[in-house]
Design a protein around this motif. Structure first.
Motif, PDB file in Angstrom:
ATOM      1  N   ILE A  36      -9.179 -23.935 -47.068  1.00 12.84           N
ATOM      2  CA  ILE A  36      -8.365 -25.154 -47.059  1.00 12.84           C
ATOM      3  C   ILE A  36      -7.337 -25.014 -45.947  1.00 12.84           C
ATOM      4  CG2 ILE A  36      -6.956 -26.712 -48.452  1.00 12.84           C
ATOM      5  CD1 ILE A  36      -7.963 -25.182 -50.923  1.00 12.84           C
ATOM      6  N   GLY A  37      -7.571 -25.643 -44.842  1.00 11.86           N
ATOM      7  CA  GLY A  37      -6.581 -25.597 -43.778  1.00 11.86           C
ATOM      8  C   GLY A  37      -6.458 -24.211 -43.175  1.00 11.86           C
ATOM      9  N   GLU A  38      -5.394 -23.995 -42.444  1.00 12.62           N
ATOM     10  CA  GLU A  38      -5.178 -22.766 -41.712  1.00 12.62           C
ATOM     11  C   GLU A  38      -4.700 -21.645 -42.634  1.00 12.62           C
ATOM     12  OE1 GLU A  38      -5.355 -20.344 -38.472  1.00 12.62           O
ATOM     13  OE2 GLU A  38      -5.905 -22.480 -38.548  1.00 12.62           O
ATOM     14  N   GLY A  39      -5.576 -20.668 -42.885  1.00 13.80           N
ATOM     15  CA  GLY A  39      -5.214 -19.492 -43.667  1.00 13.80           C
ATOM     16  C   GLY A  39      -5.292 -19.645 -45.165  1.00 13.80           C
ATOM     17  N   TRP A  40      -5.563 -20.844 -45.678  1.00 11.08           N
ATOM     18  CA  TRP A  40      -5.616 -21.068 -47.118  1.00 11.08           C
ATOM     19  C   TRP A  40      -7.054 -21.010 -47.623  1.00 11.08           C
ATOM     20  CZ3 TRP A  40      -1.440 -21.508 -50.333  1.00 11.08           C
ATOM     21  CH2 TRP A  40      -0.201 -21.717 -49.730  1.00 11.08           C
ATOM     22  N   GLY A  76      -9.754 -17.960 -61.326  1.00 12.82           N
ATOM     23  CA  GLY A  76      -9.411 -18.811 -60.197  1.00 12.82           C
ATOM     24  C   GLY A  76      -8.334 -18.148 -59.366  1.00 12.82           C
ATOM     25  N   ALA A  77      -8.415 -18.316 -58.043  1.00 14.54           N
ATOM     26  CA  ALA A  77      -7.415 -17.705 -57.159  1.00 14.54           C
ATOM     27  C   ALA A  77      -7.130 -18.635 -55.992  1.00 14.54           C
ATOM     28  CB  ALA A  77      -7.904 -16.358 -56.646  1.00 14.54           C
ATOM     29  N   LEU A  78      -5.853 -18.803 -55.687  1.00 12.89           N
ATOM     30  CA  LEU A  78      -5.400 -19.539 -54.506  1.00 12.89           C
ATOM     31  C   LEU A  78      -4.705 -18.535 -53.596  1.00 12.89           C
ATOM     32  CD1 LEU A  78      -4.977 -22.276 -53.053  1.00 12.89           C
ATOM     33  CD2 LEU A  78      -2.794 -22.452 -54.289  1.00 12.89           C
ATOM     34  N   ARG A  79      -5.179 -18.426 -52.347  1.00 13.53           N
ATOM     35  CA  ARG A  79      -4.707 -17.360 -51.459  1.00 13.53           C
ATOM     36  C   ARG A  79      -4.330 -17.924 -50.096  1.00 13.53           C
ATOM     37  NH1 ARG A  79      -5.716 -11.573 -51.245  1.00 13.53           N
ATOM     38  NH2 ARG A  79      -5.491 -10.821 -49.121  1.00 13.53           N
ATOM     39  N   HIS A  80      -3.322 -17.285 -49.501  1.00 14.42           N
ATOM     40  CA  HIS A  80      -2.915 -17.647 -48.131  1.00 14.42           C
ATOM     41  C   HIS A  80      -2.766 -16.371 -47.319  1.00 14.42           C
ATOM     42  CE1 HIS A  80      -1.268 -19.848 -44.802  1.00 14.42           C
ATOM     43  NE2 HIS A  80      -0.150 -19.135 -44.824  1.00 14.42           N
ATOM     44  N   ASP A  81      -3.401 -16.335 -46.144  1.00 18.53           N
ATOM     45  CA  ASP A  81      -3.313 -15.206 -45.229  1.00 18.53           C
ATOM     46  C   ASP A  81      -2.761 -15.681 -43.897  1.00 18.53           C
ATOM     47  OD1 ASP A  81      -4.770 -12.875 -46.665  1.00 18.53           O
ATOM     48  OD2 ASP A  81      -6.153 -14.554 -46.898  1.00 18.53           O
ATOM     49  N   ALA A 140      -0.116 -14.184 -40.244  1.00 14.11           N
ATOM     50  CA  ALA A 140       0.349 -13.026 -39.491  1.00 14.11           C
ATOM     51  C   ALA A 140       1.450 -12.278 -40.236  1.00 14.11           C
ATOM     52  CB  ALA A 140       0.845 -13.461 -38.117  1.00 14.11           C
ATOM     53  N   TRP A 141       2.229 -12.986 -41.048  1.00 11.81           N
ATOM     54  CA  TRP A 141       3.333 -12.339 -41.763  1.00 11.81           C
ATOM     55  C   TRP A 141       2.865 -11.567 -42.998  1.00 11.81           C
ATOM     56  CZ3 TRP A 141       3.370 -13.956 -46.737  1.00 11.81           C
ATOM     57  CH2 TRP A 141       2.855 -15.226 -47.015  1.00 11.81           C
ATOM     58  N   GLY A 142       1.615 -11.837 -43.485  1.00 10.76           N
ATOM     59  CA  GLY A 142       1.115 -11.162 -44.666  1.00 10.76           C
ATOM     60  C   GLY A 142       0.200 -12.046 -45.488  1.00 10.76           C
ATOM     61  N   SER A 143       0.244 -11.897 -46.810  1.00  3.53           N
ATOM     62  CA  SER A 143      -0.628 -12.643 -47.709  1.00  3.53           C
ATOM     63  C   SER A 143       0.110 -12.981 -48.990  1.00  3.53           C
ATOM     64  CB  SER A 143      -1.880 -11.822 -48.060  1.00  3.53           C
ATOM     65  OG  SER A 143      -2.572 -11.413 -46.910  1.00  3.53           O
ATOM     66  N   ALA A 144      -0.359 -14.032 -49.653  1.00  4.75           N
ATOM     67  CA  ALA A 144       0.156 -14.410 -50.962  1.00  4.75           C
ATOM     68  C   ALA A 144      -1.018 -14.908 -51.798  1.00  4.75           C
ATOM     69  CB  ALA A 144       1.221 -15.490 -50.851  1.00  4.75           C
ATOM     70  N   GLN A 145      -0.989 -14.617 -53.100  1.00  2.00           N
ATOM     71  CA  GLN A 145      -2.087 -15.040 -53.966  1.00  2.00           C
ATOM     72  C   GLN A 145      -1.563 -15.358 -55.363  1.00  2.00           C
ATOM     73  OE1 GLN A 145      -6.000 -13.056 -53.812  1.00  2.00           O
ATOM     74  NE2 GLN A 145      -5.821 -12.731 -56.031  1.00  2.00           N
ATOM     75  N   LEU A 146      -2.101 -16.425 -55.941  1.00  2.50           N
ATOM     76  CA  LEU A 146      -1.860 -16.790 -57.331  1.00  2.50           C
ATOM     77  C   LEU A 146      -3.209 -16.772 -58.038  1.00  2.50           C
ATOM     78  CD1 LEU A 146       0.097 -17.773 -59.539  1.00  2.50           C
ATOM     79  CD2 LEU A 146      -0.451 -20.128 -58.822  1.00  2.50           C
ATOM     80  N   SER A 147      -3.320 -15.960 -59.102  1.00  7.33           N
ATOM     81  CA  SER A 147      -4.581 -15.801 -59.825  1.00  7.33           C
ATOM     82  C   SER A 147      -4.403 -16.204 -61.279  1.00  7.33           C
ATOM     83  CB  SER A 147      -5.058 -14.344 -59.776  1.00  7.33           C
ATOM     84  OG  SER A 147      -5.065 -13.837 -58.470  1.00  7.33           O
ATOM     85  N   ALA A 148      -5.504 -16.652 -61.889  1.00  5.51           N
ATOM     86  CA  ALA A 148      -5.508 -16.978 -63.318  1.00  5.51           C
ATOM     87  C   ALA A 148      -6.885 -16.652 -63.878  1.00  5.51           C
ATOM     88  CB  ALA A 148      -5.171 -18.450 -63.547  1.00  5.51           C
TER      89      ALA A 148
END
Length: 560
Positions: A208-212, A285-290, A292-300
């Motif tokens: 989804i979009g840039e890095g998502w 389910g997981a929503l992730r963003h990557d 240059a600064w790093g990564s973030a993820q929300l999982s359920a």
């Protein structure tokens, strides 16, 4: 002189004749050769570098598939202090030799990259915490059976990875999509947090979009089931036809009280089978963003927690009173009516556990190249392996000692069957983890990590189980004053903290050492010290509020 001249003329004539004969013969052979079929030389196909797929890939000869072969060799040795040498405890040292082989095959198609990834791991492991009870319980390892070797010597072999990826689809044996940090910076992998590197799954990931990206995964439930607490019958033949009632591999019985005697203890019960069946997959389910600064993820995640049903001949069809009780027999019709009044008809039940997790990774190049920080937290109900509360202690068991020889046990059940209501009650758990990696120089680095977690059970559950202690013995909390010192079904916590120092003198070679602290205890009060089972007037003479220990492990590892 005339004779010499004549002999020279003869030699010259003979040489000329021989030369002519040889020339004629060669001409005949050439003519014959022109009439025979001529075979072309087979072209040699050299292995070609496949730079499009990354470093180390080459084309499989005769195909357009790129392959990378890699692997790992590792040696580890560790030490953990254990003073208690009773009940097969007392092991201090631990060792492991591990082999890993990876095969990564990629083909470019009109739908994107078609990938297949295989990883095989095998290890010889000895000593406490190297010989893993967790892996043995799920069939990834098998033990030696000698008197001095059982529980100490173990071989491990597992298909760690075997998955296909195509157009967003991942199918096969892979890491759970719920996981995030997964002990990325650690040697021993001791902090609390979800880390299931090998499970069977079918998942789809959409960018989804840039890095998502968003992923929906259907995963094998057998690798996320931590058992019910089951107060198994302590004496064979307590109830008619129940010689095998305490065989927990077949049935894990938990009592439901139908009647009590004048003293308030259980007199008439039925037993339900708490061995969970594989009935539906876990949904993740997981929503992730990557970036240059790093990564973030929300999982359920959502999973089922289920019961088998009433155990045959345990009381429902021919119920008799508990031996020695003041009550008379309860007939089958009365038993059924008492259960129906609580909404129980078949004994089989299903509840739904769930977990959520948030994770953040920050790259810190402004401190040093390669530095990073992980922050992660998880909460769940009936989902202990998703929150990863007992990752160091072990999983796939409802209660375990924090370490070998510890004076008390963790209560680790995903759920219990309340003996008064007969209903499933889910445990709650949460964990919080932080881990920092810092490069002192390009060759030297350290990790600093820690975690905290708690597990709790519904209020009143322990009290309800104390009513059946006379039936199931030490598997349930006792009645009276000793109730306060029992570790069974106690809310408890665990603290992990550690650091490491790793030297990499050349690329892909790590030589390191790591030390961890582990602190475990009940969330309130004290528990009996099982290593010193002395009682005074029926109460324990020695109690513990917390158990502290440490572990040290060194590693030499070469990747290629």
């Amino acid at each position: 002189m005339t004779e010499v001249w004549w002999m020279g003329r003869v030699a010259t004539s003979l040489l000329a004749g021989a030369t002519a004969a040889v020339s004629a013969a060669m001409a005949v052979d050439a003519a014959r050769a022109a009439d025979l079929p001529v075979k072309k030389a087979v072209p040699v196909e050299y292995v070609r570098v496949c730079s499009a797929s990354g470093a180390g890939f080459f084309y499989i000869p005769g195909t357009d598939t790129c392959l990378r072969v890699s692997g790992r060799a590792r040696f580890e040795a560790g030490y953990i202090p254990v003073q208690n040498r009773a009940n097969s405890s007392g092991d201090l040292s631990q060792y492991r030799g591990l082999m890993r082989m990876n095969f990564d095959a990629r083909t470019q198609t009109g739908y994107g990259t078609l990938r297949a990834f295989l990883r095989l791991e095998a290890a010889s492991r000895t000593g406490v915490f190297m010989a893993s009870g967790t892996q043995q319980r799920v069939g990834n390892a098998f033990p030696a059976l000698g008197q001095d070797a059982f529980g100490r010597v173990q071989n491990f072999i597992v298909t760690e990875k075997a998955f296909v990826q195509f157009a967003g689809l991942t199918a096969g044996r892979a890491s759970s999509f719920f996981d995030f940090y997964a002990h990325d910076y650690e040697l021993i992998s001791s902090t609390a947090g979800s880390d299931v590197p090998s499970t069977n799954l079918l998942a789809y990931t959409h960018k989804i979009g840039e890095g998502w990206s968003a992923t929906l995964s259907m995963e094998d439930p057998n690798f996320r089931k931590n058992p019910f607490y089951a107060a198994a019958v302590g004496a064979t033949g307590t109830l008619p036809g129940q010689s095998g009632l305490n065989t927990v591999l077949v049935t894990a019985p938990s009592p439901v009280i139908l009647g009590t005697n004048a003293s308030g203890t259980a007199s008439s019960v039925v037993f339900v089978d708490t061995v969970q069946r594989s009935r539906m997959p876990d949904f993740v389910g997981a929503l992730r963003h990557d970036a240059a600064w790093g990564s973030a993820q929300l999982s359920a995640a959502v999973k089922d927690v289920n019961l088998g049903g009433f155990i045959a001949n345990s009381g429902l069809s021919a119920l008799t009173p508990v031996p020695g009780s003041a009550s008379g027999p309860v007939g089958a019709g009365t038993a059924a009516a008492l259960l129906a009044a609580r909404g129980l008809t078949s004994g089989s039940q299903t509840a739904y556990g769930w977990a959520v997790q948030g994770g953040l990774k920050l790259n810190l190049p402004w401190i040093a190249a390669g530095d990073g920080l992980y922050l992660q937290g998880a909460y769940g109900e009936g989902a202990l392996i998703y929150t990863g509360f007992s990752y160091f202690t072990g999983t796939y068991a409802s209660q375990l000692n924090p370490v070998q020889g510890a004076p008390f046990v963790h209560a680790l059940a995903d759920a219990v069957v309340n003996p008064l209501s007969g209903r499933i009650e889910l445990s709650t758990s949460f964990t919080a983890t932080a881990s920092l990696l810092h490069y002192w120089t390009p060759e030297w680095r350290s990790a600093f990590f820690g975690s905290y977690g708690e597990i709790g059970f519904r209020r009143g559950t322990r009290e309800a189980f104390s009513l059946v202690n006379g039936l199931v013995g030490a598997a349930a909390p006792p009645t009276g004053a000793a109730f306060a010192f029992s570790p069974i079904l106690r809310d408890n916590y665990q603290i992990i903290a550690g650091t490491s120092l790793i030297w990499s003198p050349v690329k892909d070679l790590d030589i390191g050492i790591e030390g961890t602290y582990i602190g475990t205890g009940p969330l309130g009060g004290r528990v009996t010290d099982a290593s010193r089972p002395v009682t005074v007037n029926g109460l324990p003479a020695y109690t513990e509020k917390r158990y502290d220990t440490t572990q040290i492990r060194m590693r030499v590892q070469r990747d290629f």
